[in-house]
Design a protein around this motif. Structure first.
Motif, PDB file in Angstrom:
ATOM      1  N   PHE A  32       0.836  -1.200   0.000  1.00 26.85           N
ATOM      2  CA  PHE A  32       0.000   0.000   0.000  1.00 26.85           C
ATOM      3  C   PHE A  32       0.876   1.257   0.000  1.00 26.85           C
ATOM      4  CE2 PHE A  32      -2.850   2.851   2.710  1.00 26.85           C
ATOM      5  CZ  PHE A  32      -3.664   3.222   1.651  1.00 26.85           C
ATOM      6  N   LYS A  33       1.852   1.286   0.887  1.00 28.00           N
ATOM      7  CA  LYS A  33       2.748   2.440   0.996  1.00 28.00           C
ATOM      8  C   LYS A  33       3.541   2.645  -0.289  1.00 28.00           C
ATOM      9  CE  LYS A  33       6.329   4.430   3.939  1.00 28.00           C
ATOM     10  NZ  LYS A  33       7.107   4.246   5.179  1.00 28.00           N
ATOM     11  N   SER A  34       4.104   1.581  -0.827  1.00 34.22           N
ATOM     12  CA  SER A  34       4.882   1.672  -2.066  1.00 34.22           C
ATOM     13  C   SER A  34       4.052   2.235  -3.210  1.00 34.22           C
ATOM     14  CB  SER A  34       5.423   0.295  -2.472  1.00 34.22           C
ATOM     15  OG  SER A  34       6.303  -0.179  -1.503  1.00 34.22           O
ATOM     16  N   SER A  35       2.818   1.769  -3.302  1.00 33.90           N
ATOM     17  CA  SER A  35       1.921   2.217  -4.361  1.00 33.90           C
ATOM     18  C   SER A  35       1.637   3.708  -4.246  1.00 33.90           C
ATOM     19  CB  SER A  35       0.628   1.405  -4.304  1.00 33.90           C
ATOM     20  OG  SER A  35      -0.196   1.705  -5.389  1.00 33.90           O
ATOM     21  N   LEU A  36       1.324   4.172  -3.026  1.00 38.69           N
ATOM     22  CA  LEU A  36       1.014   5.587  -2.824  1.00 38.69           C
ATOM     23  C   LEU A  36       2.248   6.471  -3.062  1.00 38.69           C
ATOM     24  CD1 LEU A  36      -1.296   5.429   0.332  1.00 38.69           C
ATOM     25  CD2 LEU A  36      -1.980   5.910  -2.024  1.00 38.69           C
ATOM     26  N   ILE A  37       3.393   6.046  -2.586  1.00 35.49           N
ATOM     27  CA  ILE A  37       4.620   6.832  -2.794  1.00 35.49           C
ATOM     28  C   ILE A  37       4.933   6.945  -4.277  1.00 35.49           C
ATOM     29  CG2 ILE A  37       7.130   6.789  -2.479  1.00 35.49           C
ATOM     30  CD1 ILE A  37       6.597   5.813   0.393  1.00 35.49           C
ATOM     31  N   GLU A  38       4.792   5.842  -4.990  1.00 35.37           N
ATOM     32  CA  GLU A  38       5.028   5.840  -6.441  1.00 35.37           C
ATOM     33  C   GLU A  38       4.111   6.849  -7.139  1.00 35.37           C
ATOM     34  OE1 GLU A  38       3.759   2.614  -9.642  1.00 35.37           O
ATOM     35  OE2 GLU A  38       5.375   1.874  -8.358  1.00 35.37           O
ATOM     36  N   MET A  39       2.855   6.896  -6.716  1.00 40.22           N
ATOM     37  CA  MET A  39       1.890   7.811  -7.314  1.00 40.22           C
ATOM     38  C   MET A  39       2.292   9.268  -7.091  1.00 40.22           C
ATOM     39  SD  MET A  39      -1.585   5.772  -6.242  1.00 40.22           S
ATOM     40  CE  MET A  39      -2.432   7.275  -5.960  1.00 40.22           C
ATOM     41  N   ILE A  40       2.607   9.618  -5.835  1.00 39.43           N
ATOM     42  CA  ILE A  40       2.881  11.030  -5.567  1.00 39.43           C
ATOM     43  C   ILE A  40       4.261  11.457  -6.072  1.00 39.43           C
ATOM     44  CG2 ILE A  40       1.243  11.156  -3.668  1.00 39.43           C
ATOM     45  CD1 ILE A  40       3.654  11.285  -1.752  1.00 39.43           C
ATOM     46  N   GLN A  41       5.147  10.497  -6.294  1.00 34.64           N
ATOM     47  CA  GLN A  41       6.421  10.848  -6.920  1.00 34.64           C
ATOM     48  C   GLN A  41       6.204  11.164  -8.391  1.00 34.64           C
ATOM     49  OE1 GLN A  41       8.931   7.506  -5.886  1.00 34.64           O
ATOM     50  NE2 GLN A  41       9.778   8.581  -4.118  1.00 34.64           N
ATOM     51  N   ASP A  42       5.219  10.523  -8.986  1.00 37.77           N
ATOM     52  CA  ASP A  42       4.882  10.769 -10.391  1.00 37.77           C
ATOM     53  C   ASP A  42       4.129  12.096 -10.524  1.00 37.77           C
ATOM     54  OD1 ASP A  42       4.551  10.372 -13.133  1.00 37.77           O
ATOM     55  OD2 ASP A  42       2.703   9.215 -12.843  1.00 37.77           O
ATOM     56  N   LYS A  43       3.057  12.247  -9.757  1.00 31.34           N
ATOM     57  CA  LYS A  43       2.237  13.467  -9.796  1.00 31.34           C
ATOM     58  C   LYS A  43       1.707  13.745  -8.404  1.00 31.34           C
ATOM     59  CE  LYS A  43       0.528  13.016 -14.549  1.00 31.34           C
ATOM     60  NZ  LYS A  43       1.473  12.027 -14.991  1.00 31.34           N
ATOM     61  N   GLN A  44       2.065  14.894  -7.858  1.00 36.45           N
ATOM     62  CA  GLN A  44       1.626  15.254  -6.517  1.00 36.45           C
ATOM     63  C   GLN A  44       0.331  16.052  -6.615  1.00 36.45           C
ATOM     64  OE1 GLN A  44       4.878  16.771  -4.225  1.00 36.45           O
ATOM     65  NE2 GLN A  44       4.073  15.898  -2.359  1.00 36.45           N
ATOM     66  N   VAL A  45      -0.772  15.308  -6.695  1.00 38.91           N
ATOM     67  CA  VAL A  45      -2.108  15.886  -6.842  1.00 38.91           C
ATOM     68  C   VAL A  45      -3.037  15.204  -5.830  1.00 38.91           C
ATOM     69  CG1 VAL A  45      -1.765  16.419  -9.292  1.00 38.91           C
ATOM     70  CG2 VAL A  45      -2.766  14.226  -8.641  1.00 38.91           C
ATOM     71  N   ASP A  46      -4.298  15.652  -5.789  1.00 40.58           N
ATOM     72  CA  ASP A  46      -5.283  15.020  -4.908  1.00 40.58           C
ATOM     73  C   ASP A  46      -5.379  13.520  -5.191  1.00 40.58           C
ATOM     74  OD1 ASP A  46      -5.969  17.450  -3.712  1.00 40.58           O
ATOM     75  OD2 ASP A  46      -7.705  17.759  -5.006  1.00 40.58           O
ATOM     76  N   ILE A  47      -5.658  12.763  -4.130  1.00 41.42           N
ATOM     77  CA  ILE A  47      -5.883  11.323  -4.256  1.00 41.42           C
ATOM     78  C   ILE A  47      -7.304  11.037  -3.783  1.00 41.42           C
ATOM     79  CG2 ILE A  47      -5.223   9.024  -3.450  1.00 41.42           C
ATOM     80  CD1 ILE A  47      -2.382  10.089  -3.038  1.00 41.42           C
ATOM     81  N   ARG A  48      -8.073  10.359  -4.632  1.00 39.85           N
ATOM     82  CA  ARG A  48      -9.435   9.952  -4.287  1.00 39.85           C
ATOM     83  C   ARG A  48      -9.426   8.443  -4.094  1.00 39.85           C
ATOM     84  NH1 ARG A  48     -13.533  13.378  -4.979  1.00 39.85           N
ATOM     85  NH2 ARG A  48     -14.988  11.746  -5.536  1.00 39.85           N
ATOM     86  N   ILE A  49      -9.685   8.024  -2.861  1.00 42.83           N
ATOM     87  CA  ILE A  49      -9.662   6.598  -2.531  1.00 42.83           C
ATOM     88  C   ILE A  49     -11.081   6.072  -2.417  1.00 42.83           C
ATOM     89  CG2 ILE A  49      -8.995   4.880  -0.811  1.00 42.83           C
ATOM     90  CD1 ILE A  49      -6.617   6.682  -0.105  1.00 42.83           C
TER      91      ILE A  49
END
Length: 105
Positions: A32-49
């Protein structure tokens, strides 16, 4: 239990959409952590879960969400938790995290 993470970037709304299926606990939290970090390293925008299929989240998972939110807040972005089940909603309320994350539906 296991965790399935479906994620996609919505170019039109400039937001990450994440669907969680299963449980976030000590066994699935590193994924879970790896996935979220990968996302925000790519684009630091809002996350809708989309939490409608999230059955359980423990303190490890909540800690990960708080850590990611701190990084997003530096860019004035948020984490939205959409359609959480009653037990997840109750946990967020008891811990006061319903005031930190944006809950919808």
């Amino acid at each position: 239990m296991s965790l399935i993470i479906n994620k996609s970037f919505d170019n039109n709304n400039n937001v990450w959409n994440v669907s969680l299926i299963g449980e976030v606990d000590i066994y699935t939290s590193s994924e879970f952590k790896s996935s979220l970090i990968e996302m925000i390293q790519d684009k630091q925008v809002d996350i809708r879960i989309d939490a409608s299929s999230l059955d359980y989240i423990d303190s490890t998972g909540l800690g990960i969400l708080i850590g990611i939110l701190k990084r997003l807040k530096e860019e004035e972005k948020d984490i939205y938790i959409i359609s959480p089940k009653k037990n997840i909603e109750k946990l967020l309320s008891i811990t006061g995290l319903d005031k930190i994350f944006r809950l919808e539906g």
